[in-house]
Design an enzyme around this catalytic site. Structure first.
Site, PDB file in Angstrom:
ATOM      1  N   SER A  24       0.839  -1.201   0.000  1.00 40.45           N
ATOM      2  CA  SER A  24       0.000   0.000   0.000  1.00 40.45           C
ATOM      3  C   SER A  24       0.871   1.247   0.000  1.00 40.45           C
ATOM      4  CB  SER A  24      -0.918   0.004   1.236  1.00 40.45           C
ATOM      5  OG  SER A  24      -0.139   0.102   2.416  1.00 40.45           O
ATOM      6  N   ASP A  71       7.582 -10.540   6.749  1.00 39.17           N
ATOM      7  CA  ASP A  71       7.459  -9.654   7.902  1.00 39.17           C
ATOM      8  C   ASP A  71       8.861  -9.139   8.175  1.00 39.17           C
ATOM      9  OD1 ASP A  71       7.169  -8.357  10.283  1.00 39.17           O
ATOM     10  OD2 ASP A  71       6.314 -10.045  11.380  1.00 39.17           O
ATOM     11  N   TYR A 165      10.158   7.357  16.168  1.00 38.49           N
ATOM     12  CA  TYR A 165      10.109   7.357  14.693  1.00 38.49           C
ATOM     13  C   TYR A 165      11.155   8.311  14.137  1.00 38.49           C
ATOM     14  CZ  TYR A 165       8.278   7.921   9.960  1.00 38.49           C
ATOM     15  OH  TYR A 165       8.144   7.968   8.587  1.00 38.49           O
ATOM     16  N   ALA A 199       0.349  11.929   1.009  1.00 48.65           N
ATOM     17  CA  ALA A 199      -0.853  11.110   1.116  1.00 48.65           C
ATOM     18  C   ALA A 199      -0.457   9.635   1.114  1.00 48.65           C
ATOM     19  CB  ALA A 199      -1.809  11.414  -0.042  1.00 48.65           C
TER      20      ALA A 199
END
Length: 257
Positions: A24, A71, A165, A199
């Protein structure tokens, strides 16, 4: 998936690319762009349903892609990925380390479990994927372009949460620089892209928590992922042969300098 390739300088025909976090968001966009330029793309992520849908989309548009479930928080899976992909598709010449997760927490409230997960995905994975693949290219002498997806958070933190982060993305920037220096004697280039607020699925989650952050931006908008296409192609194409150890900031003027 149609866009101009000036003078053939972005023709990636015959190249094989790995894109992590390809199910995605920015990863899916990067995979589409590389496939449109002629690369055969290994789509790597956990969600196989989304990967399979993207394979179908790219194939229907005339491109080549295969799905590989991984993963990236699992070190063994990271270390095995290069061999798995190359057994199926051939020698990899492009690696896009895109997979990443936010922490969305104050530093003093961060659980050890979340700390370990964010570090595993954002720092350990690009290190393990890059070093394991580079070892194969050093052994066979073939070229490799690595593009690490960092963040403008590596350079600016306003203290509103997600300190971890920011720290991990700063590590990605430094990782890009040091690996570029260490591997400069080989035909291996390591560069990075530091996006601002674009976005994406990850950004959707941030907007749901924080509201419309775009009103604080100078241009009052989120970046369109298509705005990064030309930079991505430049960093993996022959035109950037002398460019290594560079992190390009793409943030639409959102952050201070």
């Amino acid at each position: 998936m149609s866009f101009p390739l000036p003078n053939g300088s972005h023709d990636l025909t015959g190249q094989i690319a790995i894109v992590t976090g390809a199910s995605s968001g920015l990863g899916a966009r990067f995979a589409r762009v590389l496939a449109a330029a002629g690369a055969s793309v290994a789509l790597c992520a956990r969600r196989t349903d989304k990967l399979d849908a993207l394979v179908t989309e790219i194939t229907a548009a005339g491109g080549t892609a295969r799905a590989f479930q991984i993963d990236v928080a699992d070190q063994a899976q990271c270390l095995a990925l290069a061999e798995t992909v190359e057994a199926a598709m051939g020698p990899v010449s492009i690696l896009i380390n895109n997979a990443g997760i936010p922490d969305a927490a104050r530093a003093h409230k961060l659980s050890p479990e979340l700390y370990n997960q964010v570090m595993a995905v954002n720092v350990n994975a690009p290190w393990l994927l890059s070093t394991s693949l580079a070892a194969r290219r050093i052994a066979d002498g073939k070229p490799l372009r690595i593009v690490n997806i960092a963040s403008m958070a590596a350079f600016e933190y306003q203290g509103h949460g997600a300190a971890l982060y920011s720290m991990t993305k700063a590590a990605v920037v430094r990782m890009t620089e040091v690996l570029a220096v260490e591997w400069a004697r080989y035909p291996i280039n390591v560069n990075g892209i530091a996006p601002g607020a674009f976005a994406s699925e990850m950004m959707d989650g941030m907007l749901s928590r924080m509201g419309d952050i775009t009103q604080h931006f100078r241009r009052k908008r989120l970046g369109d992922p298509a705005m990064m296409d030309s930079t991505l192609l430049y960093l993996v194409a022959p035109a950037s042969e002398a460019v290594t150890g560079t992190v390009i900031k793409i943030d639409d003027g959102q952050s201070n300098r």
